[in-house]
Design a protein around this motif. Structure first.
Motif, PDB file in Angstrom:
ATOM      1  N   TRP A 108      55.586  37.682  66.148  1.00 55.54           N
ATOM      2  CA  TRP A 108      56.234  38.789  65.495  1.00 55.54           C
ATOM      3  C   TRP A 108      56.762  38.305  63.807  1.00 55.54           C
ATOM      4  O   TRP A 108      57.462  37.330  63.721  1.00 55.54           O
ATOM      5  N   HIS A 109      56.323  38.917  63.077  1.00 55.37           N
ATOM      6  CA  HIS A 109      56.549  38.505  61.541  1.00 55.37           C
ATOM      7  C   HIS A 109      56.526  39.713  60.578  1.00 55.37           C
ATOM      8  O   HIS A 109      56.089  41.094  61.211  1.00 55.37           O
ATOM      9  N   GLU A 110      56.967  39.621  59.396  1.00 50.32           N
ATOM     10  CA  GLU A 110      56.580  40.384  58.380  1.00 50.32           C
ATOM     11  C   GLU A 110      55.647  39.761  57.260  1.00 50.32           C
ATOM     12  O   GLU A 110      55.915  38.662  56.869  1.00 50.32           O
ATOM     13  N   ASP A 111      54.353  40.244  57.026  1.00 55.79           N
ATOM     14  CA  ASP A 111      53.512  39.845  55.989  1.00 55.79           C
ATOM     15  C   ASP A 111      54.287  39.346  54.982  1.00 55.79           C
ATOM     16  O   ASP A 111      54.161  38.267  54.174  1.00 55.79           O
ATOM     17  N   SER A 112      55.204  40.355  54.308  1.00 54.47           N
ATOM     18  CA  SER A 112      55.916  40.044  52.955  1.00 54.47           C
ATOM     19  C   SER A 112      56.930  38.753  53.041  1.00 54.47           C
ATOM     20  O   SER A 112      57.134  38.282  52.071  1.00 54.47           O
ATOM     21  N   ALA A 113      56.917  38.474  54.215  1.00 52.04           N
ATOM     22  CA  ALA A 113      58.029  37.148  54.368  1.00 52.04           C
ATOM     23  C   ALA A 113      57.249  35.739  53.891  1.00 52.04           C
ATOM     24  O   ALA A 113      57.718  34.957  53.320  1.00 52.04           O
ATOM     25  N   TYR A 114      55.868  36.164  53.897  1.00 50.90           N
ATOM     26  CA  TYR A 114      54.982  34.805  53.552  1.00 50.90           C
ATOM     27  C   TYR A 114      54.418  35.050  51.996  1.00 50.90           C
ATOM     28  O   TYR A 114      53.858  34.108  51.742  1.00 50.90           O
ATOM     29  N   TRP A 115      54.855  35.966  51.563  1.00 48.85           N
ATOM     30  CA  TRP A 115      54.125  36.436  50.324  1.00 48.85           C
ATOM     31  C   TRP A 115      55.497  36.503  49.065  1.00 48.85           C
ATOM     32  O   TRP A 115      55.196  37.005  48.033  1.00 48.85           O
ATOM     33  N   LYS A 116      56.551  35.808  49.605  1.00 52.55           N
ATOM     34  CA  LYS A 116      57.918  35.895  48.697  1.00 52.55           C
ATOM     35  C   LYS A 116      57.410  35.123  47.360  1.00 52.55           C
ATOM     36  O   LYS A 116      56.708  34.013  47.429  1.00 52.55           O
ATOM     37  N   GLY A 117      57.683  35.618  46.154  1.00 55.10           N
ATOM     38  CA  GLY A 117      57.488  34.946  44.851  1.00 55.10           C
ATOM     39  C   GLY A 117      56.140  35.059  44.572  1.00 55.10           C
ATOM     40  O   GLY A 117      55.617  34.692  43.346  1.00 55.10           O
ATOM     41  N   LYS A 118      55.226  35.743  45.324  1.00 53.77           N
ATOM     42  CA  LYS A 118      53.783  35.944  44.727  1.00 53.77           C
ATOM     43  C   LYS A 118      53.837  37.240  43.921  1.00 53.77           C
ATOM     44  O   LYS A 118      52.856  37.643  43.106  1.00 53.77           O
ATOM     45  N   PHE A 119      54.601  38.106  44.088  1.00 57.96           N
ATOM     46  CA  PHE A 119      54.869  39.366  43.508  1.00 57.96           C
ATOM     47  C   PHE A 119      56.317  39.315  42.860  1.00 57.96           C
ATOM     48  O   PHE A 119      57.196  38.976  43.596  1.00 57.96           O
ATOM     49  N   ASP A 120      56.454  40.426  41.855  1.00 62.23           N
ATOM     50  CA  ASP A 120      57.888  40.675  41.610  1.00 62.23           C
ATOM     51  C   ASP A 120      58.750  41.747  42.536  1.00 62.23           C
ATOM     52  O   ASP A 120      59.896  41.716  42.305  1.00 62.23           O
ATOM     53  N   ARG A 121      57.877  42.346  43.193  1.00 62.48           N
ATOM     54  CA  ARG A 121      58.247  43.245  44.406  1.00 62.48           C
ATOM     55  C   ARG A 121      57.369  43.376  45.418  1.00 62.48           C
ATOM     56  O   ARG A 121      56.254  42.934  45.235  1.00 62.48           O
ATOM     57  N   LEU A 122      57.809  43.791  46.694  1.00 61.52           N
ATOM     58  CA  LEU A 122      57.022  43.624  47.771  1.00 61.52           C
ATOM     59  C   LEU A 122      56.875  45.138  48.327  1.00 61.52           C
ATOM     60  O   LEU A 122      56.322  45.081  49.583  1.00 61.52           O
ATOM     61  N   ASP A 123      57.267  46.226  47.752  1.00 57.45           N
ATOM     62  CA  ASP A 123      57.207  47.509  48.459  1.00 57.45           C
ATOM     63  C   ASP A 123      56.023  48.310  48.107  1.00 57.45           C
ATOM     64  O   ASP A 123      55.792  49.438  48.486  1.00 57.45           O
ATOM     65  N   GLY A 124      54.880  47.776  47.372  1.00 54.33           N
ATOM     66  CA  GLY A 124      53.693  48.455  47.000  1.00 54.33           C
ATOM     67  C   GLY A 124      52.550  48.066  47.618  1.00 54.33           C
ATOM     68  O   GLY A 124      51.451  47.951  46.918  1.00 54.33           O
ATOM     69  N   ILE A 125      52.449  47.112  48.727  1.00 53.28           N
ATOM     70  CA  ILE A 125      51.467  46.688  49.726  1.00 53.28           C
ATOM     71  C   ILE A 125      51.219  47.256  50.692  1.00 53.28           C
ATOM     72  O   ILE A 125      52.171  47.469  51.647  1.00 53.28           O
ATOM     73  N   VAL A 126      49.931  47.767  51.054  1.00 44.42           N
ATOM     74  CA  VAL A 126      49.530  48.410  52.360  1.00 44.42           C
ATOM     75  C   VAL A 126      48.338  47.664  52.779  1.00 44.42           C
ATOM     76  O   VAL A 126      47.519  47.351  52.044  1.00 44.42           O
ATOM     77  N   THR A 127      48.293  47.712  54.098  1.00 46.60           N
ATOM     78  CA  THR A 127      47.225  46.980  54.923  1.00 46.60           C
ATOM     79  C   THR A 127      46.470  48.117  55.450  1.00 46.60           C
ATOM     80  O   THR A 127      47.081  48.687  56.447  1.00 46.60           O
TER      81      THR A 127
END
Length: 251
Positions: A108-127
């Protein structure tokens, strides 16, 4: 949500996605001929994986231009546009195959937890998770915790057995209600969508049937990518304007 005309979904479906962080459209993404072509490409990658495990076929489009026929397909981008708007970048893709009886669990995880710092925000990513095989509870289909994309990042701990898990960390046990999980059972060729911030995972494949999906990940070009946080990663322009001046490859 902008006032632009929706390409694929109804306003109710978009509202559901925004509230719950996922959507199960219950429809095919490609016709049967293109779906089979994508499956054949996956089978080639699987056969040539070398020392990699079958769930480690990450960013195959870096090496295989044929996949852009699918990743940049107008029907796919219409789906993405309904969710994140008209300015779209291709973030990543991944063949994730769980072999019969031995396919590892996805903690159990959030993809965004592994992507911290890679974008200025993380609310505009869809899989988009496109089923190459039928996905069932028995062969390890994905599940999500509805609405958890609005709760911020969770706390993580080490997994108990790294050999049987695709990650070495997972969300701390007891952090969310297991009874609230929605399991994504998908027929081959159908797809789901989920927000990068939603809690999700999958059990091991204990069945006698393979479970493979192709994840296609997109981000809003209104977000700013930080190349120093992810060296050598490549981004492609998919549609619209590059409003944040991201380093994109144009085709």
């Amino acid at each position: 949500m902008s006032t632009t005309t929706l390409n694929t979904f109804t306003p109710e479906q978009v509202s559901f996605y925004q509230k719950n962080g996922y959507l199960l459209p219950g429809q095919m993404m490609f016709d049967s001929i293109d779906q089979q072509r994508l499956t054949n490409i996956f089978e080639e990658h699987l056969a040539n994986k070398g020392e990699k495990l079958s769930d480690e076929l990450d960013t195959p489009h870096f090496r295989d231009d044929r996949l852009f026929d699918f990743l940049l397909n107008p029907a796919v981008l219409d789906v993405v546009e309904d969710i994140i708007g008209p300015n779209i970048g291709l973030w990543s893709s991944h063949f994730i195959s769980k072999e019969p009886g031995v396919g590892r669990r996805t903690p159990w995880h959030e993809d965004s937890a592994y992507w911290k710092g890679k974008f200025d925000r993380l609310d505009g990513i869809v899989t988009i998770w496109l089923a190459i095989d039928d996905a069932t509870i028995q062969n390890g289909c994905m599940g999500v915790v509805p609405g958890s994309h609005r709760n911020g990042h969770s706390e993580y701990e080490d997994v108990e057995n790294a050999k049987t898990s695709t990650f070495t960390t997972e969300i701390k046990k007891g952090s969310f209600d297991l009874e609230s999980i929605v399991w994504f059972e998908l027929n081959k060729g159908t797809y789901s969508l989920h927000d990068a911030r939603i809690i999700h995972g999958a059990n091991a494949n204990t069945s006698d049937k393979r479970r493979c999906g192709y994840t296609m990940r997109y981000f809003s070009l209104d977000m700013k990518f930080n190349p120093s946080a992810h060296p050598n990663h490549k981004l492609w322009h998919a549609r619209g304007e590059n409003t944040a001046s991201n380093p994109l490859i144009y085709m």
